[in-house]
Scaffold this motif. Structure first.
Motif, PDB file in Angstrom:
ATOM      1  N   GLY A  83     -20.362   4.915  -2.745  1.00  0.00           N
ATOM      2  CA  GLY A  83     -20.101   5.134  -4.149  1.00  0.00           C
ATOM      3  C   GLY A  83     -19.230   6.054  -4.455  1.00  0.00           C
ATOM      4  N   SER A  84     -19.014   7.196  -3.399  1.00  0.00           N
ATOM      5  CA  SER A  84     -18.079   8.330  -3.849  1.00  0.00           C
ATOM      6  C   SER A  84     -16.538   7.670  -3.878  1.00  0.00           C
ATOM      7  CB  SER A  84     -18.168   9.437  -2.964  1.00  0.00           C
ATOM      8  OG  SER A  84     -19.495   9.760  -3.035  1.00  0.00           O
ATOM      9  N   PRO A  85     -15.923   7.081  -3.019  1.00  0.00           N
ATOM     10  CA  PRO A  85     -14.738   6.687  -2.945  1.00  0.00           C
ATOM     11  C   PRO A  85     -14.457   5.516  -4.030  1.00  0.00           C
ATOM     12  CG  PRO A  85     -15.584   6.517  -0.731  1.00  0.00           C
ATOM     13  CD  PRO A  85     -16.465   6.940  -1.641  1.00  0.00           C
ATOM     14  N   LEU A  86     -15.515   4.734  -4.206  1.00  0.00           N
ATOM     15  CA  LEU A  86     -15.311   3.684  -5.289  1.00  0.00           C
ATOM     16  C   LEU A  86     -15.130   4.517  -6.762  1.00  0.00           C
ATOM     17  CD1 LEU A  86     -15.771   1.779  -3.389  1.00  0.00           C
ATOM     18  CD2 LEU A  86     -17.763   0.716  -4.353  1.00  0.00           C
ATOM     19  N   GLY A  87     -16.215   5.611  -6.842  1.00  0.00           N
ATOM     20  CA  GLY A  87     -15.968   6.467  -8.132  1.00  0.00           C
ATOM     21  C   GLY A  87     -14.696   6.978  -8.091  1.00  0.00           C
ATOM     22  N   MET A  88     -14.115   7.226  -7.182  1.00  0.00           N
ATOM     23  CA  MET A  88     -12.672   8.337  -7.264  1.00  0.00           C
ATOM     24  C   MET A  88     -11.887   7.078  -7.746  1.00  0.00           C
ATOM     25  SD  MET A  88     -10.994  10.916  -6.662  1.00  0.00           S
ATOM     26  CE  MET A  88     -12.205  12.080  -5.684  1.00  0.00           C
ATOM     27  N   ALA A  89     -11.941   5.878  -7.083  1.00  0.00           N
ATOM     28  CA  ALA A  89     -10.776   4.908  -7.616  1.00  0.00           C
ATOM     29  C   ALA A  89     -11.038   4.581  -9.067  1.00  0.00           C
ATOM     30  CB  ALA A  89     -11.274   3.600  -6.786  1.00  0.00           C
ATOM     31  N   LYS A  90     -12.290   4.641  -9.480  1.00  0.00           N
ATOM     32  CA  LYS A  90     -12.362   4.562 -11.040  1.00  0.00           C
ATOM     33  C   LYS A  90     -11.744   5.744 -11.824  1.00  0.00           C
ATOM     34  CE  LYS A  90     -16.762   1.685 -10.482  1.00  0.00           C
ATOM     35  NZ  LYS A  90     -18.049   1.729 -10.850  1.00  0.00           N
ATOM     36  N   ALA A  91     -11.993   6.829 -11.085  1.00  0.00           N
ATOM     37  CA  ALA A  91     -11.413   8.089 -12.062  1.00  0.00           C
ATOM     38  C   ALA A  91     -10.096   8.110 -12.128  1.00  0.00           C
ATOM     39  CB  ALA A  91     -12.244   9.221 -11.314  1.00  0.00           C
ATOM     40  N   VAL A  92      -9.460   7.549 -10.940  1.00  0.00           N
ATOM     41  CA  VAL A  92      -7.942   7.546 -10.923  1.00  0.00           C
ATOM     42  C   VAL A  92      -7.462   6.505 -11.985  1.00  0.00           C
ATOM     43  CG1 VAL A  92      -6.021   6.889  -9.484  1.00  0.00           C
ATOM     44  CG2 VAL A  92      -7.685   8.485  -8.437  1.00  0.00           C
ATOM     45  N   ALA A  93      -7.856   5.409 -12.045  1.00  0.00           N
ATOM     46  CA  ALA A  93      -7.568   4.130 -12.813  1.00  0.00           C
ATOM     47  C   ALA A  93      -7.775   4.829 -14.294  1.00  0.00           C
ATOM     48  CB  ALA A  93      -8.343   2.837 -12.633  1.00  0.00           C
ATOM     49  N   TYR A  94      -8.734   5.382 -14.473  1.00  0.00           N
ATOM     50  CA  TYR A  94      -9.020   5.855 -15.792  1.00  0.00           C
ATOM     51  C   TYR A  94      -8.214   6.720 -16.223  1.00  0.00           C
ATOM     52  CZ  TYR A  94     -12.136   7.150 -19.718  1.00  0.00           C
ATOM     53  OH  TYR A  94     -12.522   7.809 -21.044  1.00  0.00           O
ATOM     54  N   SER A  95      -7.681   7.929 -15.212  1.00  0.00           N
ATOM     55  CA  SER A  95      -6.771   8.669 -15.554  1.00  0.00           C
ATOM     56  C   SER A  95      -5.565   8.225 -16.141  1.00  0.00           C
ATOM     57  CB  SER A  95      -7.045   9.776 -14.372  1.00  0.00           C
ATOM     58  OG  SER A  95      -5.758  10.861 -14.665  1.00  0.00           O
ATOM     59  N   LEU A  97       0.879  -1.132  -0.005  1.00  0.00           N
ATOM     60  CA  LEU A  97      -0.136  -0.133   0.034  1.00  0.00           C
ATOM     61  C   LEU A  97       1.116   1.143  -0.033  1.00  0.00           C
ATOM     62  CD1 LEU A  97      -2.850   0.940   0.015  1.00  0.00           C
ATOM     63  CD2 LEU A  97      -2.717   1.063   2.601  1.00  0.00           C
ATOM     64  N   VAL A  98       1.013   1.998  -1.136  1.00  0.00           N
ATOM     65  CA  VAL A  98       2.027   3.046  -1.387  1.00  0.00           C
ATOM     66  C   VAL A  98       1.222   4.122  -1.260  1.00  0.00           C
ATOM     67  CG1 VAL A  98       3.476   1.618  -2.576  1.00  0.00           C
ATOM     68  CG2 VAL A  98       1.904   2.879  -3.861  1.00  0.00           C
ATOM     69  N   ALA A  99      -0.053   4.584  -1.321  1.00  0.00           N
ATOM     70  CA  ALA A  99      -0.636   5.840  -1.388  1.00  0.00           C
ATOM     71  C   ALA A  99      -1.808   5.539  -0.533  1.00  0.00           C
ATOM     72  CB  ALA A  99      -0.879   6.280  -2.910  1.00  0.00           C
ATOM     73  N   VAL A 100      -2.263   6.639  -0.094  1.00  0.00           N
ATOM     74  CA  VAL A 100      -3.683   6.650   0.908  1.00  0.00           C
ATOM     75  C   VAL A 100      -4.264   8.000   0.452  1.00  0.00           C
ATOM     76  CG1 VAL A 100      -5.161   6.588   2.781  1.00  0.00           C
ATOM     77  CG2 VAL A 100      -3.225   5.106   2.517  1.00  0.00           C
ATOM     78  N   PHE A 101      -5.524   8.109  -0.139  1.00  0.00           N
ATOM     79  CA  PHE A 101      -6.111   9.362  -0.386  1.00  0.00           C
ATOM     80  C   PHE A 101      -7.448   9.150   0.316  1.00  0.00           C
ATOM     81  CE2 PHE A 101      -9.115  12.310  -2.655  1.00  0.00           C
ATOM     82  CZ  PHE A 101      -8.034  13.265  -2.687  1.00  0.00           C
ATOM     83  N   ASP A 102      -7.374   9.766   1.668  1.00  0.00           N
ATOM     84  CA  ASP A 102      -8.658   9.450   2.246  1.00  0.00           C
ATOM     85  C   ASP A 102      -9.508  10.922   2.564  1.00  0.00           C
ATOM     86  OD1 ASP A 102      -7.232  11.311   4.047  1.00  0.00           O
ATOM     87  OD2 ASP A 102      -6.813   9.864   5.571  1.00  0.00           O
ATOM     88  N   GLN A 103      -9.729  11.566   1.776  1.00  0.00           N
ATOM     89  CA  GLN A 103     -10.549  12.772   1.817  1.00  0.00           C
ATOM     90  C   GLN A 103     -11.668  13.001   0.788  1.00  0.00           C
ATOM     91  OE1 GLN A 103     -10.388  15.098   4.263  1.00  0.00           O
ATOM     92  NE2 GLN A 103      -8.755  13.813   5.085  1.00  0.00           N
ATOM     93  N   VAL A 104     -11.873  11.601   0.263  1.00  0.00           N
ATOM     94  CA  VAL A 104     -12.934  11.829  -0.827  1.00  0.00           C
ATOM     95  C   VAL A 104     -14.324  12.379  -0.528  1.00  0.00           C
ATOM     96  CG1 VAL A 104     -14.316  10.390  -2.545  1.00  0.00           C
ATOM     97  CG2 VAL A 104     -12.026   9.829  -1.974  1.00  0.00           C
ATOM     98  N   ARG A 105     -14.821  13.354  -1.134  1.00  0.00           N
ATOM     99  CA  ARG A 105     -15.872  13.917  -0.683  1.00  0.00           C
ATOM    100  C   ARG A 105     -17.058  13.601  -1.793  1.00  0.00           C
ATOM    101  NH1 ARG A 105     -12.444  18.789  -0.340  1.00  0.00           N
ATOM    102  NH2 ARG A 105     -13.030  19.516  -2.353  1.00  0.00           N
ATOM    103  N   PRO A 106     -18.186  13.783  -1.413  1.00  0.00           N
ATOM    104  CA  PRO A 106     -19.705  13.168  -2.029  1.00  0.00           C
ATOM    105  C   PRO A 106     -19.421  13.618  -3.521  1.00  0.00           C
ATOM    106  CG  PRO A 106     -20.245  14.050  -0.031  1.00  0.00           C
ATOM    107  CD  PRO A 106     -18.652  14.453  -0.166  1.00  0.00           C
ATOM    108  N   HIS A 107     -20.031  12.916  -4.355  1.00  0.00           N
ATOM    109  CA  HIS A 107     -20.241  12.892  -5.846  1.00  0.00           C
ATOM    110  C   HIS A 107     -18.952  13.270  -6.758  1.00  0.00           C
ATOM    111  CE1 HIS A 107     -24.510  13.285  -5.024  1.00  0.00           C
ATOM    112  NE2 HIS A 107     -24.460  14.358  -4.015  1.00  0.00           N
ATOM    113  N   VAL A 108     -17.828  12.735  -6.295  1.00  0.00           N
ATOM    114  CA  VAL A 108     -16.564  12.707  -6.889  1.00  0.00           C
ATOM    115  C   VAL A 108     -16.451  14.131  -7.704  1.00  0.00           C
ATOM    116  CG1 VAL A 108     -15.106  11.422  -8.662  1.00  0.00           C
ATOM    117  CG2 VAL A 108     -16.906  10.225  -7.621  1.00  0.00           C
TER     118      VAL A 108
END
Ligand code: NAD
Length: 383
Positions: free
Chosen positions: A97-109, A60-71
């Protein structure tokens, strides 16, 4: 439904109390060595990040723990740049759904940054940076190849969806233990979100035999388990049954095109800031009513699962009774039942209707929408 087409994704789904403990072996199978975790502050303070750190260790090399609603787009850019700097090879979304959406947004980017492939990918394309989803609400994003992102710089802000087969999570870990502390309001509202997925899947224009089977079973699980989870949050058996319902709802959501209800909830979330589950809970009875005549036969199994007597009843009347049951269910769980209670101003309804009318999801509704005024009437009824 004599012709159908859908895309299924190769996903490893691990379900059961304690299944978080199997995350390490699933990551081994993926071959990932440098993972990033996206989550929200409340899950960090609940100790779930520490549990994942203990399981993954140096991987686990990075933690982004500030995800807010609605990505929000600004956050997605920040998280993606962070991920790139850490050279991550898989992204975990832990939470709703917000952190899961964020993970998808990061992977896509990362996918786009590292190889300018034609996007969207072919249905069977495999991701460069896979997503691992660990849901802790009932929103259902873990099963889908879609995320919503809010363009915060637009006036008013607008939420759009991004879809690509490569962002469908490759590993999904469902551990009902992680939902034991989900507060009653979030239990109720995200549970209504799951119910809405089943309902819209049942009447979807792209429904098929498997999506219908999943949706009917989903409604049965949710109708029984959701009130129990609301009343007794730490009842592991009820939580397990409800998470099965949410999985079935997510499964049906992943396979088919959503309609009016889903499209409207995106506008209410992205533009009016209504929490996604609350928007779902308020709009669902109205969307069911709007579609009752056109889709009564598809909705009958859901009506029956919700406790409506369907034998010998006019199907549209049974569906109308189901809409009333859904409205009552929200009230029994103390959820807001009107948009005005969720901070939506009456003066904003015409603009919200105008934006919704442009949404292709709204336009996918089985009963065609003729103009924005029709949506405004529905919003006024919900207000
Ligand atoms: P959310 O992810 O925004 O979370 C809401 C709140 O719940 C947050 O404060 C979070 O910290 C808290 N929370 C989550 N799990 C918890 C737990 N176990 N215990 C205590 N607190 C917890 O809300 P949501 O309703 O799960 O997701 C909504 C978002 O997901 C919306 O942006 C929606 O558009 C999106 N969504 C996407 C899909 C898809 O297929 N892509 C499907 C459903 C929802």
């Amino acid at each position: 439904m004599s012709e159908f087409h859908y895309v299924a994704y190769a996903q490893e789904v691990i379900f059961g109390p304690g299944s978080l403990g199997r995350l390490g072996e699933a990551v081994d199978r993926l071959g990932a060595q440098r993972l990033m975790l996206c989550t929200s502050p409340s899950l960090h303070s609940a100790g779930h990040v520490a549990a994942i750190e203990a399981i993954l260790g140096d991987r686990l090399v990075a933690v982004f723990d500030q995800v807010r609603p609605h990505v929000q787009d600004v956050q997605a850019d920040e998280a993606s740049t962070f991920a790139e700097s850490k050279q991550v090879d898989a992204v975990i979304g832990l939470g709703g759904g917000s952190p899961l959406g964020m993970a998808k947004a990061v992977a896509y980017s990362l996918e786009k940054r590292s190889q300018p492939l034609p996007i969207p990918g072919a249905p069977a394309a495999q991701p460069l940076v896979p997503v691992v989803a660990i849901p802790t609400t009932y929103a259902g994003s873990e099963m889908t190849a879609v995320y919503g992102i809010t363009h915060t710089r637009e006036k008013p802000p607008r939420k759009i969806t991004v879809s690509d087969p490569k962002i469908a999570p490759k590993v999904v870990v469902y551990d009902p233990n992680l939902t034991l502390d989900l507060p009653p309001e979030l239990t109720a509202s995200t549970g209504m979100n799951a119910l809405a997925h089943c309902i819209e899947a049942l009447y979807s224009r792209t429904r098929h035999p498997l999506s219908t089977a999943a949706a009917i079973s989903g409604v049965r699980h949710i109708a029984e388990a959701l009130p129990a989870c609301y009343a007794h949050g730490r009842d592991l058996e009820a939580r397990t049954q409800m998470l099965i319902g949410a999985h079935l709802a997510g499964r049906s959501l992943a396979d088919v095109a959503m309609g009016l209800h889903h499209g409207l909830c995106h506008v209410l979330g992205g533009t009016a800031g209504v929490p996604h589950g609350i928007a779902n809970s308020i709009i669902l009875p109205h969307a069911v009513r709007f579609n009752a005549e056109t889709t009564a036969l598809q909705l009958l199994p859901a009506a029956e699962a919700l406790g409506v007597r369907v034998d010998g009843q006019d199907p549209a009347a049974a569906v109308e009774a189901a809409a009333e049951k859904i409205f009552e269910m929200a009230g029994q769980m103390n959820l807001p039942q009107h948009l005005r209670e969720a901070g939506v101003r009456e003066a904003d309804l015409p603009e919200l209707a105008r934006i919704a009318f442009q949404s292709h999801t709204v336009q996918n509704n089985p009963r065609p929408m003729t103009d924005a005024a029709e949506i405004e009437r529905l919003l006024r009824a919900a207000w």
